[in-house]
Each structure stands twice: as C-alpha cells, then as structure tokens.
Design a protein around this motif. Structure first.
Motif, short mmCIF file in Angstrom:
data_model
loop_
_atom_site.label_atom_id
_atom_site.label_comp_id
_atom_site.label_asym_id
_atom_site.label_seq_id
_atom_site.Cartn_x
_atom_site.Cartn_y
_atom_site.Cartn_z
N VAL A 21 25.60 10.59 31.07
CA VAL A 21 25.01 11.57 32.31
C VAL A 21 25.92 12.65 32.82
N ALA A 22 26.96 11.92 33.27
CA ALA A 22 28.06 12.61 34.06
C ALA A 22 28.77 13.63 33.00
N GLU A 23 28.83 13.43 31.68
CA GLU A 23 29.47 14.12 30.89
C GLU A 23 28.71 15.16 30.51
N ALA A 24 27.02 14.80 30.28
CA ALA A 24 26.22 15.73 29.69
C ALA A 24 26.08 16.98 30.92
N MET A 87 15.57 8.46 40.49
CA MET A 87 15.74 7.25 39.80
C MET A 87 15.46 6.87 38.30
N PHE A 88 16.27 6.20 37.58
CA PHE A 88 16.37 5.62 36.40
C PHE A 88 16.48 4.47 36.36
N ARG A 122 12.70 5.88 32.81
CA ARG A 122 13.05 4.03 32.57
C ARG A 122 13.31 4.11 31.29
N TYR A 123 14.22 2.97 31.14
CA TYR A 123 14.54 2.68 29.39
C TYR A 123 14.21 1.33 29.26
N ALA A 135 18.32 9.11 29.22
CA ALA A 135 18.72 9.36 30.47
C ALA A 135 19.42 10.80 30.74
N CYS A 136 19.74 11.15 29.62
CA CYS A 136 20.25 12.64 29.75
C CYS A 136 19.14 13.74 29.94
N GLU A 137 18.21 13.41 29.05
CA GLU A 137 17.03 14.10 29.36
C GLU A 137 16.12 14.08 30.60
N TRP A 138 16.09 12.87 31.12
CA TRP A 138 15.78 12.51 32.60
C TRP A 138 16.51 13.41 33.53
#
Ligand SMILES: Cc1cc2nc3c(=O)[nH]c(=O)nc-3n(C[C@H](O)[C@H](O)[C@H](O)COP(=O)(O)O)c2cc1C
Length: 154
Positions: A21-24, A87-88, A122-123, A135-138
């Motif tokens: 996510v940080a990279e995205a 939150m994820f 959630r995953y 996670a990236c879409e979230w």
C-alpha cells in the motif's frame, strides 16, 4: 498531513500489505509505515491520517505484534479526539471470529476518541482474492473519500 500506515502482524502478511500500500500510494501522499509492536499510542497525532492494517490470531485474538499497542491503549488511553483512521482486517472465514483482531484495535481507537472513516476493508485468507489488490483498492477508495480531510501532496 502524512499518511501513517500502522500494521499489526503475527507472521508478516499485514506488513507485506503495508509495504504494498505504501508503494501504491507513495507518489500521491507522504507515507510513513509503523509497526504497532514499536508504536506507543501516545505518539499518534491527529495531524496524520492513519491506514490501520491488522490480522487476527489464536481464536479471534490480536496478533502478537498488536498486543502491547492494545494493552497500552487500554491501560493509559491517550486523547485521540480528532484523529481519523481507516481499518483493514486480515482473517480467515474458516475461523469462528473472522478478522476480529482488527475489530479489537478499532474498538480501542474509538474508545480513545478517534474516528474511523471510509470503508472497513477485509481480506479472507480462505478466499481466492488477491490480498495486495484488495488492500490497494481499499486504500485508494478511503483516500479518495477522505481527500478533503487530507489534501493531496500535503
Ligand atoms: C494459528 C492461526 C490462528 C488464526 N486465527 C484466526 C481467527 O481466529 N480469525 C480469523 O479471522 N483469522 C485467523 N487466522 C488467519 C490469519 O489472520 C491470516 O492468516 C492472516 O493473513 C495472518 O496475517 P499476519 O501474517 O499479518 O499475522 C489465523 C491464522 C493462524 C495461522
């Protein structure tokens, strides 16, 4: 305003998602990654926006990396009014308490006055879903929704 990606993990999956996510999002926002196991809740600043990623272990309990953070929030809760986060949760639907670890952190943050915004991601490890994509879409959905609070390239 910085984006803090705060993760709680047992075996590294939540950290891997925090990295992805940080990279995205890194070319749109200033991002810093923090491990809950090394984070004092007193350090949390309402001046930052938090993306919280946390797994579940045991029978619906926190991953070991999130235990001291939750205990500190319980023992000596800081005043987190004004702090916003999304939150994820990572989990596995084949267990009784799906993604409960993230809910425990969510309850502690809200009890201290913080406000959860946007989608609760959630995953499910027993699904065919791609955790990185989810996670990236979230993260993008949350940041688009909360963009007026954050300010891009702040
Ligand atoms: C021993 C063990 C217990 C688990 N217990 C739960 C549970 O109670 N509820 C749940 O939703 N997921 C549970 N999970 C699934 C994990 O949350 C999932 O595998 C997650 O991706 C682990 O992320 P982490 O490596 O960041 O800790 C469990 C996994 C293991 C290995």
């Amino acid at each position: 305003m910085k984006i803090i990606i705060l993760f709680g993990t047992e075996s590294g999956n939540a950290e891997l998602l925090a990295d992805e996510v940080a990279e995205a999002i890194g070319n749109r926002f200033p991002v810093v990654k923090h491990d809950m196991s090394e984070t004092d809740p007193m350090e949390l600043s309402p001046g930052d926006f938090h993306l919280v990623i946390c797994s579940t272990h045991g029978e619906g309990v926190l991953p070991s990396g999130a235990v001291p953070f939750a205990a500190a929030l319980d023992r000596d809760p800081p005043d987190l009014r004004g702090l916003r986060y999304a939150m994820f949760g990572l989990g596995d639907h084949s267990y009784d308490h799906y993604a409960r670890g993230s809910e425990i952190i969510d309850e502690h943050l809200r009890a201290a006055g913080a406000e959860r915004v946007g989608l609760y991601g959630r995953y499910d490890a027993s699904s065919q879903d791609d955790p990185v994509q989810l996670a990236c879409e979230w993260a993008f959905a949350v940041l688009n929704e909360a963009g007026h609070l954050i300010g891009e390239n702040a």
